[in-house]
Design an enzyme around this catalytic site. Structure first.
Site, PDB file in Angstrom:
ATOM      1  N   GLN A 196       0.846  -1.086  -0.037  1.00 20.05           N
ATOM      2  CA  GLN A 196      -0.114   0.039   0.075  1.00 20.05           C
ATOM      3  C   GLN A 196       0.886   1.181   0.106  1.00 20.05           C
ATOM      4  O   GLN A 196       0.583   2.423  -0.552  1.00 20.05           O
ATOM      5  CB  GLN A 196      -1.080  -0.020   1.324  1.00 20.05           C
ATOM      6  CG  GLN A 196      -2.206  -0.976   1.431  1.00 20.05           C
ATOM      7  CD  GLN A 196      -1.656  -2.180   2.048  1.00 20.05           C
ATOM      8  OE1 GLN A 196      -0.493  -2.590   2.079  1.00 20.05           O
ATOM      9  NE2 GLN A 196      -2.686  -3.052   2.501  1.00 20.05           N
ATOM     10  N   ASP A 237      -7.216   0.972  12.283  1.00 21.91           N
ATOM     11  CA  ASP A 237      -8.270   0.202  11.891  1.00 21.91           C
ATOM     12  C   ASP A 237      -9.079  -0.180  13.105  1.00 21.91           C
ATOM     13  O   ASP A 237     -10.431  -0.117  12.808  1.00 21.91           O
ATOM     14  CB  ASP A 237      -7.857  -1.295  11.180  1.00 21.91           C
ATOM     15  CG  ASP A 237      -7.265  -1.022   9.772  1.00 21.91           C
ATOM     16  OD1 ASP A 237      -6.137  -0.655   9.890  1.00 21.91           O
ATOM     17  OD2 ASP A 237      -8.128  -0.933   8.862  1.00 21.91           O
ATOM     18  N   ASN A 247      -3.532  -1.662  13.499  1.00 23.90           N
ATOM     19  CA  ASN A 247      -3.231  -0.957  12.124  1.00 23.90           C
ATOM     20  C   ASN A 247      -2.377  -2.152  11.272  1.00 23.90           C
ATOM     21  O   ASN A 247      -2.026  -3.227  11.899  1.00 23.90           O
ATOM     22  CB  ASN A 247      -2.402   0.411  12.606  1.00 23.90           C
ATOM     23  CG  ASN A 247      -2.440   1.070  11.154  1.00 23.90           C
ATOM     24  OD1 ASN A 247      -3.477   1.062  10.263  1.00 23.90           O
ATOM     25  ND2 ASN A 247      -1.328   1.643  10.650  1.00 23.90           N
TER      26      ASN A 247
HETATM   27  O1  MRU Z   1      -5.613  -3.727   4.763  1.00 26.66           O
HETATM   28  P1  MRU Z   1      -5.769  -2.343   4.608  1.00 26.66           P
HETATM   29  O2  MRU Z   1      -4.957  -1.795   3.337  1.00 26.66           O
HETATM   30  O3  MRU Z   1      -7.405  -1.999   4.462  1.00 26.66           O
HETATM   31  O4  MRU Z   1      -5.227  -1.518   5.741  1.00 26.66           O
HETATM   32  C1  MRU Z   1      -5.470  -0.127   5.658  1.00 26.66           C
HETATM   33  C2  MRU Z   1      -4.556   0.304   6.967  1.00 26.66           C
HETATM   34  O5  MRU Z   1      -4.005  -0.395   7.676  1.00 26.66           O
HETATM   35  C3  MRU Z   1      -4.753   1.632   7.327  1.00 26.66           C
HETATM   36  O6  MRU Z   1      -3.589   2.281   7.972  1.00 26.66           O
HETATM   37  C4  MRU Z   1      -5.896   1.933   8.163  1.00 26.66           C
HETATM   38  O7  MRU Z   1      -7.195   1.340   7.551  1.00 26.66           O
HETATM   39  C5  MRU Z   1      -6.261   3.447   8.469  1.00 26.66           C
HETATM   40  S1  MRU Z   1      -6.808   4.197   6.954  1.00 26.66           S
HETATM   41  C6  MRU Z   1      -7.097   5.570   7.012  1.00 26.66           C
END
Ligand code: MRU
Length: 354
Positions: A196, A237, A247
């Site tokens: 990401q 999260d 997170n």
């Molecule tokens: O697996 P993902 O890409 O959905 O995980 C996203 C994250 O861990 C972000 O850091 C979290 O959702 C905060 S986003 C504003």
């Protein structure tokens, strides 16, 4: 601004397919709630707030097709749809929060004729989307003071416009400081295995003209030791009542490194990410994803055939390693049990973020 997700009057949901970024900027079209659910599961749309918004839109979409003779019949089918959506990804609490808002809306308008009730649900999903953008802007305003002119900020995963309905959480704070004219550099962790950071955060920062340096996850300690990092700023999260933070996998390691090097470790998240019903991070469910995300890269094997791999998608950072939690109504500091509860109460007594 980048549009992560939108829904047309005709009920077509357009989602920017994040699994194909940065190589291709392609929107997929979902025509029912199941297609949106699949997009969430496959991480074509991801990031805690964006998942919540997508689930709300999907539920509104599914609701349009429900046939029922009574509110009770309608609501029971709505709950079934919500359950399907709730089963897509377990860690980000924003998903359950958004579905909760939608169900509450249905109950609030239970006396309306069915067609009018369905329209209310559509409006509620749109409200959740718009409110998310306003919330993120407020979060940016609250947090930007933590970033001084000339700061180097290390971030992990993607917490920008792509992870939300727009603007971003942790990256929104960085964006707000940049918009104010502060000179800054963002160190972007690539964020294995889904990348990401490399694929999405670097893409967003490049589009915005915000200076950044992309690093692999295992370089963070090296740069901290060299004095190149002034602070860590990540999203969340789910945040438990004691301030433990779930997170993206790798966040915990960063927090440990930051403590070792005396670097502040900040978390930025909307109040919808708080789960004050959970006493600690111990109770937060951690999503396990397909090990192929680890053994393959874009469909190409990077490990010997048959290699065993593990793929927990999130980890828990204990509250004692978190310097502050930025929300749209203020900044919480330890002890979080009190400060988070106070912020939640403050939000109840304040007009909506705008
Ligand atoms: O697996 P993902 O890409 O959905 O995980 C996203 C994250 O861990 C972000 O850091 C979290 O959702 C905060 S986003 C504003």
């Amino acid at each position: 601004m980048i549009k992560t997700i939108e829904c047309s009057q005709e009920g077509i949901v357009r989602i920017l397919d994040q699994s194909r970024l940065p190589l291709e900027e392609v929107y997929i079209e979902c025509r029912d709630h199941l297609e949106v659910a699949e997009a969430i599961r496959k991480m074509r749309i991801r990031g805690a707030p964006a998942i919540g918004v997508a689930a709300a839109i999907a539920l509104a979409l599914g609701a349009q097709k429900i046939q029922a003779d009574s509110f009770e019949g309608f609501y029971s089918k709505l709950q079934d749809l919500a359950e399907t959506l709730a089963g897509t990804r377990p860690t980000a609490v924003n998903l359950f929060w958004a579905l909760g808002c939608m169900k509450r809306c249905a109950l609030d308008f239970k006396d309306l004729p069915l067609q009018a009730l369905k329209e209310r649900l559509r409006e509620e999903a749109q409200r959740i989307l718009e409110e998310d953008i306003n919330t993120n802007r407020a979060l940016g305003r609250e947090g930007k003071g933590l970033i001084h002119d000339g700061a180097s900020i290390l971030t992990h995963c993607n917490t920008g416009a792509l992870a939300t309905a727009g603007y971003g959480t942790a990256l929104g704070v960085v964006r707000a400081a940049f918009e104010e004219g502060k000179r800054l550099t963002v160190y972007v962790d690539e964020t294995r295995p889904y990348l990401q950071g490399a694929r999405l955060t670097a893409w967003e920062l490049q589009k915005e003209g915000i200076p950044f340096v992309l690093i692999t996850d295992n370089m963070a300690g090296y740069f901290m030791k060299q004095g190149k990092i002034d602070m860590v700023m990540v999203g969340a999260d789910r945040i438990a009542a004691n301030g433990d933070v779930a997170n993206k996998i790798g966040t915990y390691g960063l927090a440990v490194l930051a403590r070792e090097h005396n670097i502040p470790f900040y978390v930025a998240a909307p109040l919808s990410t708080l789960d004050l019903g959970l006493p600690s991070g111990e109770e937060i469910p951690i999503e396990e994803r397909d090990p192929e995300e680890v053994t393959q890269f874009l469909g190409t094997p990077i490990a010997p055939p048959g290699a065993q791999a593990a793929n927990p998608a999130f980890d828990i950072t204990p509250a004692r390693l978190v310097s502050a939690i930025v929300t749209e109504v203020g900044i919480a500091r330890p002890p979080y049990k009190d400060s988070l509860r106070d912020l939640r109460q403050r939000a109840w007594h304040r007009p909506k973020a705008g």
